[in-house]
Scaffold this motif. Structure first.
Motif, PDB file in Angstrom:
ATOM      1  N   MET A   1      11.954 -21.518  61.209  1.00  0.00           N
ATOM      2  CA  MET A   1      11.547 -20.581  60.178  1.00  0.00           C
ATOM      3  C   MET A   1      12.430 -19.344  60.261  1.00  0.00           C
ATOM      4  N   ASN A   2      12.841 -18.851  59.122  1.00  0.00           N
ATOM      5  CA  ASN A   2      13.688 -17.666  59.031  1.00  0.00           C
ATOM      6  C   ASN A   2      13.022 -16.618  58.159  1.00  0.00           C
ATOM      7  N   ILE A   3      13.565 -15.412  58.226  1.00  0.00           N
ATOM      8  CA  ILE A   3      13.143 -14.360  57.312  1.00  0.00           C
ATOM      9  C   ILE A   3      14.135 -14.347  56.161  1.00  0.00           C
ATOM     10  N   GLU A   4      13.608 -14.439  54.957  1.00  0.00           N
ATOM     11  CA  GLU A   4      14.437 -14.428  53.760  1.00  0.00           C
ATOM     12  C   GLU A   4      14.337 -13.060  53.091  1.00  0.00           C
ATOM     13  N   ILE A   5      15.488 -12.500  52.770  1.00  0.00           N
ATOM     14  CA  ILE A   5      15.536 -11.247  52.019  1.00  0.00           C
ATOM     15  C   ILE A   5      15.650 -11.630  50.550  1.00  0.00           C
ATOM     16  N   LYS A   6      14.700 -11.205  49.749  1.00  0.00           N
ATOM     17  CA  LYS A   6      14.620 -11.630  48.346  1.00  0.00           C
ATOM     18  C   LYS A   6      15.192 -10.588  47.388  1.00  0.00           C
ATOM     19  N   LEU A   7      16.110  -9.808  47.878  1.00  0.00           N
ATOM     20  CA  LEU A   7      16.670  -8.722  47.079  1.00  0.00           C
ATOM     21  C   LEU A   7      17.481  -9.230  45.886  1.00  0.00           C
ATOM     22  N   LYS A   8      18.211 -10.323  46.057  1.00  0.00           N
ATOM     23  CA  LYS A   8      19.016 -10.870  44.961  1.00  0.00           C
ATOM     24  C   LYS A   8      18.124 -11.212  43.766  1.00  0.00           C
ATOM     25  N   VAL A  36      21.536  -8.551  50.101  1.00  0.00           N
ATOM     26  CA  VAL A  36      21.414  -9.424  48.928  1.00  0.00           C
ATOM     27  C   VAL A  36      21.799 -10.860  49.283  1.00  0.00           C
ATOM     28  N   ASN A  37      22.825 -11.013  50.108  1.00  0.00           N
ATOM     29  CA  ASN A  37      23.344 -12.341  50.452  1.00  0.00           C
ATOM     30  C   ASN A  37      22.781 -12.896  51.755  1.00  0.00           C
ATOM     31  N   ASN A  38      21.755 -12.241  52.295  1.00  0.00           N
ATOM     32  CA  ASN A  38      21.117 -12.688  53.542  1.00  0.00           C
ATOM     33  C   ASN A  38      22.135 -12.896  54.656  1.00  0.00           C
ATOM     34  N   LYS A  39      23.080 -11.962  54.778  1.00  0.00           N
ATOM     35  CA  LYS A  39      24.143 -12.063  55.773  1.00  0.00           C
ATOM     36  C   LYS A  39      23.918 -11.149  56.969  1.00  0.00           C
ATOM     37  N   THR A  40      22.733 -10.575  57.093  1.00  0.00           N
ATOM     38  CA  THR A  40      22.480  -9.663  58.192  1.00  0.00           C
ATOM     39  C   THR A  40      21.443 -10.248  59.140  1.00  0.00           C
ATOM     40  N   GLU A  41      21.663 -10.062  60.418  1.00  0.00           N
ATOM     41  CA  GLU A  41      20.720 -10.547  61.432  1.00  0.00           C
ATOM     42  C   GLU A  41      19.591  -9.548  61.666  1.00  0.00           C
ATOM     43  N   ARG A  42      19.911  -8.282  61.499  1.00  0.00           N
ATOM     44  CA  ARG A  42      18.915  -7.222  61.712  1.00  0.00           C
ATOM     45  C   ARG A  42      18.721  -6.472  60.406  1.00  0.00           C
ATOM     46  N   ILE A  43      17.470  -6.322  60.044  1.00  0.00           N
ATOM     47  CA  ILE A  43      17.150  -5.635  58.794  1.00  0.00           C
ATOM     48  C   ILE A  43      16.662  -4.236  59.143  1.00  0.00           C
ATOM     49  N   ASN A  58       5.582  -2.016  46.162  1.00  0.00           N
ATOM     50  CA  ASN A  58       4.415  -1.650  46.961  1.00  0.00           C
ATOM     51  C   ASN A  58       4.054  -2.698  48.004  1.00  0.00           C
ATOM     52  N   ASP A  59       4.542  -3.904  47.831  1.00  0.00           N
ATOM     53  CA  ASP A  59       4.237  -5.012  48.737  1.00  0.00           C
ATOM     54  C   ASP A  59       5.543  -5.501  49.356  1.00  0.00           C
ATOM     55  N   ILE A  60       5.660  -5.381  50.661  1.00  0.00           N
ATOM     56  CA  ILE A  60       6.899  -5.740  51.367  1.00  0.00           C
ATOM     57  C   ILE A  60       7.290  -7.194  51.118  1.00  0.00           C
ATOM     58  N   ARG A  61       6.317  -8.043  50.787  1.00  0.00           N
ATOM     59  CA  ARG A  61       6.622  -9.450  50.528  1.00  0.00           C
ATOM     60  C   ARG A  61       7.451  -9.640  49.261  1.00  0.00           C
ATOM     61  N   GLU A  62       7.565  -8.600  48.447  1.00  0.00           N
ATOM     62  CA  GLU A  62       8.465  -8.679  47.301  1.00  0.00           C
ATOM     63  C   GLU A  62       9.925  -8.609  47.769  1.00  0.00           C
ATOM     64  N   LEU A  63      10.136  -8.022  48.943  1.00  0.00           N
ATOM     65  CA  LEU A  63      11.499  -7.869  49.489  1.00  0.00           C
ATOM     66  C   LEU A  63      11.848  -8.898  50.544  1.00  0.00           C
ATOM     67  N   ILE A  64      10.901  -9.195  51.410  1.00  0.00           N
ATOM     68  CA  ILE A  64      11.165 -10.154  52.491  1.00  0.00           C
ATOM     69  C   ILE A  64       9.993 -11.108  52.615  1.00  0.00           C
ATOM     70  N   ASP A  65      10.307 -12.310  53.099  1.00  0.00           N
ATOM     71  CA  ASP A  65       9.266 -13.311  53.298  1.00  0.00           C
ATOM     72  C   ASP A  65       9.803 -14.342  54.290  1.00  0.00           C
ATOM     73  N   PHE A  66       8.944 -15.229  54.721  1.00  0.00           N
ATOM     74  CA  PHE A  66       9.379 -16.309  55.584  1.00  0.00           C
ATOM     75  C   PHE A  66       9.936 -17.441  54.740  1.00  0.00           C
ATOM     76  N   ALA A  67      10.954 -18.099  55.256  1.00  0.00           N
ATOM     77  CA  ALA A  67      11.559 -19.255  54.593  1.00  0.00           C
ATOM     78  C   ALA A  67      11.715 -20.373  55.609  1.00  0.00           C
ATOM     79  N   GLU A  68      11.509 -21.570  55.153  1.00  0.00           N
ATOM     80  CA  GLU A  68      11.692 -22.726  56.022  1.00  0.00           C
ATOM     81  C   GLU A  68      13.176 -22.946  56.293  1.00  0.00           C
ATOM     82  N   ASP A  69      13.502 -23.432  57.494  1.00  0.00           N
ATOM     83  CA  ASP A  69      14.894 -23.765  57.807  1.00  0.00           C
ATOM     84  C   ASP A  69      15.357 -24.899  56.911  1.00  0.00           C
TER      85      ASP A  69
END
Length: 70
Positions: A1-8, A36-43, A58-69
């Protein structure tokens, strides 16, 4: 499981360019691009806060969420 940045997806949804977000937040274009390109290890928390304020998120899940490998 990874953290996905949903900024794009969020930027596309509101029709905002990365450059505009960089200007609104004071973050570098490189930082925005890496997020945007999920190229960072540390957010950086400060970056997430600045982005959330600029995009009125207002909800952090709009920006980041868990993603399956893949």
């Amino acid at each position: 499981m990874n953290i996905e940045i949903k900024l794009k997806e969020l930027l596309k949804k509101i029709s905002m360019e990365q450059k505009e977000l960089a200007e609104l937040t004071g973050l570098s274009s490189r930082t925005i691009s890496e997020l945007v390109n999920n190229k960072t290890e540390r957010i950086p928390k400060t970056a997430l806060v600045k982005i959330a304020i600029a995009l009125k998120v207002n909800d952090i899940r709009e920006l980041i969420d868990f993603a399956e490998d893949q």
